[in-house]
Design a protein around this motif. Structure first.
Motif: not given
Length: 427
Positions: A369, A371, A373-374, A376-377, A398, A402
């Motif tokens: 997991t 990075n 979130d970066e 997905v952005s 989760n 994502k």
């Protein structure tokens, strides 16, 4: 959620409700070379050629004795007496899916090359007593053009000149040792019809879009198109029935957890996707689908099997040559790599401006997991639509959510990916 929904989702992304082609009563027999000189990867391309060609010819006869619809037989041959057969009147071959499964299960024989005997076998055992009254009969022969001198060359024109009308198409491919096909042999096979002889240097050319187009015209010159009532128009959750432009990037988990068996099923799945989706017709085509494939492992360990392309030959070759990384599962670097190096290259946009961009993740359901979130952005900024296929039973929900950017409907969990492949073959 049923396994079959995964391919339905992908097909809807690329345009669903195609009209159906009907070719009338048509019996086709493929005679394919399974000798040692062909090689395993080229034999796989021969099978893909058979499947891709039949995909173009509309509905198959639901009953082997039906007077309408297409029936298909296959003879794969090697040295004397080593024939494997899918018969025209096989009662188990009652759908496209059943036929594709039978072709997929053919195993490379890797012996000698007894082409003349194979032609005699095809006529005596499939055509003579198995053809339907009034049906057009076509035979498509694929070989490296040379045969064992112990075989009887007098049998080369065995399909020619009889009372039964049989159209013979001979395809000669330079074999894995770089030899060119023997044109005289091909001419004899094709009953001296030069327009029915094709020579090519690479087996990958068998699955090139322009050659499949040509075979479609040869085998079904006067099709009748029957279009559905388009019930999907009334369903807001189903894609519109226009082959809208979409650039699809498959991101394949190459982790050790995935396992050899699942990797083999994934390879078959991807091969069938290539033969199932409606691909763009050229580099400049602003409609239909283009595909790319990236396998990811550890951080920055990304194997690009093929970049965005419309060419099924490049796709088939890339899938066939793709190694199993058997590594870790660093998905965030793979996403950023796909955005920076697949959707663009050297700062130049590679995705089509009018196309929807779709990422299809095939994963065992567990990933690093770091990075994420970066990453997905970055997908959101690139306006990517994502789909997630999780093959494992022990998944990190989760992570899946994502990767699907919060869309639970875009997450699929087939119990067995081999069943997924079977669905593809029947769709």
């Amino acid at each position: 959620m049923q396994e079959c929904n995964v391919m339905t989702y992908i097909r809807e992304t690329c345009g669903c409700c195609d009209c159906e082609k009907r070719c009338g009563a048509l019996d086709i027999v493929f005679v394919i070379d399974s000798s040692e000189s062909v090689g395993l990867s080229n034999f796989t391309l021969e099978k893909l050629f058979v499947i891709n060609t039949i995909n173009r010819l509309g509905s198959m006869a639901s009953d082997p004795v039906s007077l309408t619809g297409t029936r298909v037989g296959v003879v794969q041959y090697s040295h004397n007496g080593t024939f494997e057969v899918i018969r025209l009147n096989d009662p188990h071959i009652d759908s496209m899916g059943a036929f594709k499964n039978a072709v997929k299960n053919l195993q490379w024989i890797a012996g000698g090359t007894f082409t003349p005997s194979a032609l005699k076998f095809a006529y005596d055992h499939l055509i003579r007593d198995g053809r339907r009254a009034g049906a057009k009969v076509n035979v498509v022969v694929v070989t490296d053009g040379r045969f064992d001198p112990r075989d009887d060359d007098a049998l080369l024109p065995y399909l020619c000149g009889g009372a039964d009308s049989v159209e013979v198409n001979a395809i000669g491919v330079g074999d894995m040792f770089g030899q060119l096909e023997d044109d005289e042999i091909l001419s004899s096979i094709a009953c001296r019809r030069k327009d029915r002889v094709t020579g090519m240097r690479r087996f990958a050319d068998l699955v090139a879009a322009d050659f499949i187009d040509r075979m479609e015209t040869v085998l079904c010159p006067d099709p009748v198109m029957v279009c559905p009532d388009l019930p999907c128009k009334s369903e807001p959750d189903v894609a519109q029935c226009a082959m809208r432009p979409v650039d699809v990037v498959f991101l394949l988990d190459g982790s050790e957890r995935l396992g050899e068996d699942n990797f083999r099923h994934v390879r078959a799945f991807l091969q069938e996707v290539v033969g199932t989706l409606t691909l763009a017709r050229s580099k400049t085509d602003r409609m239909r689908a283009r595909l790319a494939l990236v396998q990811y492992g550890r951080n920055a360990e990304n194997h690009v099997a093929f970049r965005l392309t419309h060419d099924p030959a490049l796709m088939a070759d890339g899938v066939a040559r793709m190694p199993y990384l058997e590594s870790a599962s660093s998905v965030a670097p793979a996403i950023l790599h796909a955005i920076d190096h697949i959707l663009s290259s050297g700062g130049v946009r590679q995705s089509r401006r009018n196309a929807e961009v779709s990422f299809v993740f095939i994963t065992d359901g567990v990933a690093d997991t770091l990075n994420i979130d970066e990453a997905v952005s970055a997908m959101r900024r690139a306006q990517v639509v994502s789909t997630v296929i999780a093959t494992g039973s022990d998944v990190d929900q989760n992570v899946l959510v994502k990767l699907a950017m919060g869309d639970q409907e875009a997450i699929f969990k087939p119990k067995d990916l081999s069943n997924q492949c079977s669905y593809i073959m029947s769709s």
